[in-house]
Scaffold this motif. Structure first.
Motif, PDB file in Angstrom:
ATOM      1  N   TYR A  60       0.798  -1.220   0.000  1.00 53.10           N
ATOM      2  CA  TYR A  60       0.000   0.000   0.000  1.00 53.10           C
ATOM      3  C   TYR A  60       0.839   1.282   0.000  1.00 53.10           C
ATOM      4  O   TYR A  60       0.290   2.356  -0.250  1.00 53.10           O
ATOM      5  N   ALA A  61       2.134   1.167   0.261  1.00 46.70           N
ATOM      6  CA  ALA A  61       2.987   2.359   0.273  1.00 46.70           C
ATOM      7  C   ALA A  61       3.383   2.813  -1.124  1.00 46.70           C
ATOM      8  O   ALA A  61       3.967   3.896  -1.284  1.00 46.70           O
ATOM      9  N   GLY A  62       3.096   2.012  -2.127  1.00 45.26           N
ATOM     10  CA  GLY A  62       3.429   2.399  -3.495  1.00 45.26           C
ATOM     11  C   GLY A  62       4.924   2.585  -3.685  1.00 45.26           C
ATOM     12  O   GLY A  62       5.733   1.735  -3.291  1.00 45.26           O
ATOM     13  N   ALA A 231      -2.348   3.806  -0.532  1.00 47.02           N
ATOM     14  CA  ALA A 231      -1.768   5.050  -1.042  1.00 47.02           C
ATOM     15  C   ALA A 231      -1.656   5.045  -2.558  1.00 47.02           C
ATOM     16  O   ALA A 231      -1.708   6.106  -3.188  1.00 47.02           O
ATOM     17  N   ARG A 232      -1.534   3.882  -3.150  1.00 43.26           N
ATOM     18  CA  ARG A 232      -1.374   3.795  -4.601  1.00 43.26           C
ATOM     19  C   ARG A 232      -2.580   4.356  -5.345  1.00 43.26           C
ATOM     20  O   ARG A 232      -2.484   4.666  -6.535  1.00 43.26           O
ATOM     21  N   LEU A 238      -0.768  10.226  -5.460  1.00 46.02           N
ATOM     22  CA  LEU A 238      -0.549  10.218  -6.907  1.00 46.02           C
ATOM     23  C   LEU A 238      -0.015  11.547  -7.417  1.00 46.02           C
ATOM     24  O   LEU A 238       0.824  11.584  -8.322  1.00 46.02           O
ATOM     25  N   THR A 239      -0.469  12.654  -6.844  1.00 48.63           N
ATOM     26  CA  THR A 239      -0.059  13.963  -7.334  1.00 48.63           C
ATOM     27  C   THR A 239       1.183  14.510  -6.635  1.00 48.63           C
ATOM     28  O   THR A 239       1.715  15.541  -7.062  1.00 48.63           O
ATOM     29  N   ILE A 240       1.650  13.826  -5.598  1.00 52.88           N
ATOM     30  CA  ILE A 240       2.813  14.337  -4.853  1.00 52.88           C
ATOM     31  C   ILE A 240       3.953  13.328  -4.807  1.00 52.88           C
ATOM     32  O   ILE A 240       5.062  13.597  -5.259  1.00 52.88           O
TER      33      ILE A 240
END
Length: 380
Positions: A60-62, A231-232, A238-240
């Motif tokens: 989930y941390a991408g 978070a993904r 996604l934008t940061i």
């Protein structure tokens, strides 16, 4: 020695009738420095560390690999201060309540992009660090020889665990700390010390009840379950934090968010009528909206001059330009095609492919033949 910030009124620098207990004097000083909430937690292992490990294992941390790298450090606050005995948790209001966003000013153009409320201001990190340093100085003056270290956001500390333990609120279904009177639009910070301070009672109750407003309102469905954030799929991530191409299905759901997202907080009932104090944190309503066309055309020097001292610096120029192209694609107006076509020739493949995706999205809306992407591996 840290200096007193200019916007702290001189007549509040020496409060009259100070309480006798150190803990109460500490709260008075924290409030004087602009912190809305102050609580004390014992410095033991973080309550949700096992859940945090599982969250990382789920992916989930991408792309935030630093969370994996420093995972063990988040187990206990001694990774920050070896002799720590107490964690003083602090919270500060963002400022005026953003339940009703200001209308975009005319100078941002016809297709403005939204900026998260906290980012419509100077970077909050040095702002809070300055006040944390002052609070640490004060504590060392009260107890000569004690250790005190202030941290905010960038240190390996599971802040929400200690904030709940210090009595500052509960963790909501959107994974944010919620205070019953102040809501969730709060910056969190911590002061770690080797003093054995009297801890506050932890916040042991949950007040989300059956409400699922935050889960249902998320455009990207970033919550696979209550109290769990993937978070993904999160627009803020996604934008940061996300440094590569954004999947097409998620890009469409980003809408007009240029940097960050406030949706899950805006729909939360606990943010409707919070009890707020005047915050020293400066908010600029005119920064809540930015012109994606201007961002897309911005060179490195202009980007540095405009955003170096703001939270938007975190996304970097290429990330913000990628986001700008996505916003324009979602806005879907053919008048922006020339600027997108220029961006589609950009040397940076991240910007180039985002522009090509935006062009294709606009063409699809108007049934125009779209150009092919320059990168067959892109996720757009």
């Amino acid at each position: 020695m840290a200096t007193v910030p200019a916007n702290i009124p001189a007549n509040t620098r020496t409060p009259p009738l100070l309480p006798e207990r150190l803990e109460e004097r500490l709260r008075v000083e924290a409030r004087r420095l602009g912190f809305s909430l102050c609580g004390i937690a014992p410095a033991t292992e973080a309550d949700t560390y096992a859940f945090y490990q599982h969250w990382l294992a789920q992916g989930y941390a991408g792309e935030m690999q630093y969370l994996h790298t420093r995972a063990e450090a988040r187990r206990h606050p001694r990774s920050i201060l070896q002799d720590v005995r107490s964690v003083v948790m602090l919270a500060m209001d963002y400022g005026p309540r953003p339940l009703h966003r200001s209308l975009p000013p005319s100078e941002v153009g016809s297709f403005p992009g939204r900026v998260a409320f906290y980012a419509a201001a100077p970077d909050y990190h040095p702002f809070l660090w300055q006040r944390l340093n002052l609070l640490a100085d004060w504590l060392r003056q009260q107890v000569p020889g004690c250790q005190a270290v202030g941290v905010c956001d960038t240190a390996p500390l599971l802040e929400r665990d200690f904030a709940r333990r210090a009595g500052l609120g509960w963790i909501g279904k959107n994974t944010l700390l919620i205070h019953p009177r102040r809501g969730s639009f709060l910056f969190l910070a911590a002061l770690l010390t080797d003093l054995s301070l009297q801890p506050d009672a932890p916040f042991s109750s949950q007040h989300c009840g059956t409400c699922t407003a935050c889960l249902q309102a998320c455009p990207t469905q970033a919550f696979p379950a209550p109290y769990v954030l993937d978070a993904r799929r999160c627009i803020s991530y996604l934008t940061i934090e996300h440094r590569s191409a954004i999947p097409a299905t998620l890009a469409e759901s980003i809408g007009d968010w240029l940097f960050g997202c406030d949706i899950c907080q805006q729909v939360c009932p606990w943010n409707r009528k919070p009890q707020t104090s005047e915050s020293p944190f400066v908010h600029y309503p005119e920064w809540e909206w930015l012109d994606p066309v201007t961002i897309l055309r911005m060179d490195e020097a202009t980007f540095r001059q405009r955003f170096r001292s703001t939270a938007l610096w975190r996304a970097k120029r290429r990330g913000l330009r990628r986001n700008a192209a996505i916003v324009l694609g979602n806005r879907g107006d053919t008048s922006v095609l020339p600027v997108l076509q220029q961006a589609a020739q950009d040397a940076d493949p991240l910007v180039r492919d985002a522009a090509l995706w935006a062009i294709s999205r606009i063409h699809q809306r108007y049934s125009i033949s779209a150009p092919a992407s320059s990168n067959n591996t892109t996720t757009y």
